[in-house]
Write a protein that holds these residues in place. Sequence first.
Motif, mmCIF file in Angstrom:
data_model
loop_
_atom_site.group_PDB
_atom_site.id
_atom_site.type_symbol
_atom_site.label_atom_id
_atom_site.label_comp_id
_atom_site.label_asym_id
_atom_site.label_seq_id
_atom_site.Cartn_x
_atom_site.Cartn_y
_atom_site.Cartn_z
ATOM 1 N N ILE A 190 59.881 41.201 0.191
ATOM 2 C CA ILE A 190 60.067 42.563 0.696
ATOM 3 C C ILE A 190 59.891 42.647 2.209
ATOM 4 N N PHE A 191 59.380 41.571 2.828
ATOM 5 C CA PHE A 191 59.230 41.563 4.282
ATOM 6 C C PHE A 191 60.534 41.215 4.977
ATOM 7 N N VAL A 192 61.527 40.740 4.243
ATOM 8 C CA VAL A 192 62.835 40.320 4.734
ATOM 9 C C VAL A 192 62.711 39.040 5.559
ATOM 10 N N ASN A 193 61.942 39.092 6.653
ATOM 11 C CA ASN A 193 61.809 37.943 7.537
ATOM 12 C C ASN A 193 60.722 37.006 7.019
ATOM 13 N N ALA A 194 61.034 35.712 6.956
ATOM 14 C CA ALA A 194 60.091 34.726 6.418
ATOM 15 C C ALA A 194 58.855 34.580 7.297
ATOM 16 N N ASN A 195 59.016 34.680 8.607
ATOM 17 C CA ASN A 195 57.874 34.535 9.507
ATOM 18 C C ASN A 195 56.886 35.687 9.348
ATOM 19 N N VAL A 196 57.420 36.893 9.199
ATOM 20 C CA VAL A 196 56.553 38.055 8.980
ATOM 21 C C VAL A 196 55.822 37.915 7.647
ATOM 22 N N ALA A 197 56.542 37.450 6.626
ATOM 23 C CA ALA A 197 55.930 37.266 5.310
ATOM 24 C C ALA A 197 54.810 36.233 5.355
ATOM 25 N N SER A 198 55.049 35.107 6.032
ATOM 26 C CA SER A 198 54.033 34.051 6.099
ATOM 27 C C SER A 198 52.798 34.530 6.841
ATOM 28 N N CYS A 199 52.998 35.314 7.889
ATOM 29 C CA CYS A 199 51.874 35.828 8.668
ATOM 30 C C CYS A 199 51.030 36.776 7.821
ATOM 31 N N VAL A 215 48.113 43.459 30.928
ATOM 32 C CA VAL A 215 46.700 43.424 31.328
ATOM 33 C C VAL A 215 45.824 44.032 30.235
ATOM 34 N N PHE A 216 46.224 45.207 29.728
ATOM 35 C CA PHE A 216 45.440 45.861 28.674
ATOM 36 C C PHE A 216 45.422 45.013 27.401
ATOM 37 N N ALA A 217 46.551 44.408 27.052
ATOM 38 C CA ALA A 217 46.615 43.572 25.850
ATOM 39 C C ALA A 217 45.727 42.341 25.989
ATOM 40 N N THR A 218 45.733 41.739 27.168
ATOM 41 C CA THR A 218 44.895 40.563 27.404
ATOM 42 C C THR A 218 43.415 40.913 27.302
ATOM 43 N N LEU A 219 43.034 42.028 27.908
ATOM 44 C CA LEU A 219 41.639 42.469 27.824
ATOM 45 C C LEU A 219 41.240 42.772 26.373
ATOM 46 N N LEU A 220 42.169 43.334 25.611
ATOM 47 C CA LEU A 220 41.888 43.647 24.208
ATOM 48 C C LEU A 220 41.639 42.370 23.410
ATOM 49 N N LEU A 221 42.480 41.360 23.607
ATOM 50 C CA LEU A 221 42.309 40.099 22.893
ATOM 51 C C LEU A 221 41.030 39.387 23.308
ATOM 52 N N THR A 249 47.889 36.882 16.169
ATOM 53 C CA THR A 249 48.053 36.762 17.614
ATOM 54 C C THR A 249 48.828 35.503 17.982
ATOM 55 N N VAL A 250 48.446 34.377 17.399
ATOM 56 C CA VAL A 250 49.130 33.115 17.694
ATOM 57 C C VAL A 250 50.570 33.161 17.197
ATOM 58 N N HIS A 251 50.764 33.751 16.020
ATOM 59 C CA HIS A 251 52.116 33.872 15.485
ATOM 60 C C HIS A 251 53.015 34.645 16.444
ATOM 61 N N GLY A 252 52.443 35.663 17.062
ATOM 62 C CA GLY A 252 53.219 36.481 17.985
ATOM 63 C C GLY A 252 53.634 35.755 19.247
ATOM 64 N N MET A 253 52.969 34.643 19.566
ATOM 65 C CA MET A 253 53.319 33.896 20.769
ATOM 66 C C MET A 253 54.593 33.071 20.585
ATOM 67 N N GLY A 286 54.447 40.796 17.380
ATOM 68 C CA GLY A 286 53.903 41.762 18.328
ATOM 69 C C GLY A 286 52.387 41.718 18.388
ATOM 70 N N LEU A 287 51.811 42.590 19.208
ATOM 71 C CA LEU A 287 50.362 42.611 19.428
ATOM 72 C C LEU A 287 49.605 43.047 18.175
ATOM 73 N N LEU A 288 50.087 44.077 17.489
ATOM 74 C CA LEU A 288 49.397 44.614 16.322
ATOM 75 C C LEU A 288 50.140 44.357 15.017
ATOM 76 N N GLY A 289 51.224 43.615 15.074
ATOM 77 C CA GLY A 289 51.974 43.305 13.871
ATOM 78 C C GLY A 289 52.998 44.363 13.508
ATOM 79 N N ASP A 290 53.685 44.149 12.391
ATOM 80 C CA ASP A 290 54.698 45.101 11.952
ATOM 81 C C ASP A 290 54.031 46.208 11.132
ATOM 82 N N ALA A 291 54.835 47.026 10.475
ATOM 83 C CA ALA A 291 54.304 48.185 9.745
ATOM 84 C C ALA A 291 53.337 47.773 8.642
ATOM 85 N N HIS A 292 53.564 46.622 8.006
ATOM 86 C CA HIS A 292 52.657 46.148 6.964
ATOM 87 C C HIS A 292 51.339 45.660 7.572
#
Length: 459
Positions: free
Chosen positions: A176-185, A379-385, A420-424, A429-435
């Motif tokens: 249901i995630f359609v994309n395999a990378n999103v599903a694996s994450c 900058v804000f994303a880096t500080l958050l991580l 986070t690593v998957h997004g690199m 993305g920073l916070l992931g998809d809708a799921h």
Amino acid sequence: MMSLVSLESRLGVVLLLSLPQLFVIETMGMWLPLALVSVVLLLPESIIHFKALVKDKTVLLLIGLIMAQCLSLVWSVDRVLGIKVIIYEAVFIVVFSAAKYCDWGSLKRQPTMWAFCLGCCLLAGFVIVCRVFPELEKTFLLSEWSGVFINPNVQQGLADGSIRNNAFDPVKAGGIFVNANVASCYLGMISLCALACIRRPRLAWGISLPLLVAVFSTGSKTATIILIGLTIVYLVVALVLKNILAAKMALALGVMVASMMMLFYSPIPQQFVNKITSQETSQAPTLPSASPPLPDEPSPRETLDNAEDSMSSRLLIWQYGLEAFEERPLMGQGYGGWQQGFSSYVKRLREEGIELRDGFPPHNTFIYLWSQSGALSVVFATLLLLYWSGISLSAIGKNREKEHGLRMAMALTGAWVWLTVHGMGDNTGLLGDAHQVTLLAVIIAGIDNLSERKRASAA
């Protein structure tokens, strides 16, 4: 009315709906998932704890990120995309506030949480089935009723070819995630959450194992690399802390990962399948064929070649990101700007004899953040991580003597690090998809509570 329903019950409903999403509401040509609408159930907690939330560093940094993104809407060509990103960041804040102040012991006992666990297991099983029977996945994705779980606009794009994805690749499986990378994450995060939230070790690992099988069934090479990396990191933590509990966790995960790699990347299982297939076909009459049949699964050598091709494409994508950064280093391209500039870049490459498919997103969280809303958002994303890294280390250190507390801290840390690593290297993305965004908010709240040691029920 909401005061009559406990916070834990409402949070359980929101978390449960985040799995199927349920696209049943259409407005102005857009489909709103019921999961998004249900977040309204948690708004009272955000209001009640408003004073405390505005002092929370996670919330403050996200508010700063949202302000930078709102500013970038001024020079964006696709403002709808920007508004969607901002909405899901607001969803994260609302869910985070609810998860931070709820009773985790009571949350685990909610019927909706048991339903959520069952749904995750069913999803994992469906992904495995889709890997074994790729035609079944294609039929599912293009069926009318699957539009309840998949955005109908995305479904239509897959059908007419306007949206390119790995959904129809026979060696990938996304369900249901359609994309395999999103599903694996997502499945990887869930497998680690099972380790974190289930107190009995054998039961925790027993549930985590089939989820990891589903992770490998997606065919995501990024997930394999992340699992190997997590095993090494856990081992390093065990050595630094001189902690036998952390060492056991690293060893158990390492054995599971090694077993999965042998199962999915070794030629022996495929040779066994081919032998059984050949025995069956030898007993049946054969018809002449103009060309030899193509194998359903790639060999280990082909898997490596595919990985090299993927990396080559990413290097070309990131090269465009570097060129675009040199033109607008501070403001970025605005929402929709990447898509416009990348098309011109692909045409130029083709003139030079280099083939690259048009329509690729950046495949890197920081590049996408810069492109959409400029350097300030990075900058804000880096500080958050960095802040999340700090509270994760604090949680691990403060629970080093507790078997379940340490496992919970390490597993929840591994879950958000996975995303986070998957997004690199992909587009989570920073916070992931809708799921993923709802699940991530609960994970960060759990780590925050562990690091502060405010709630014994969280450990």
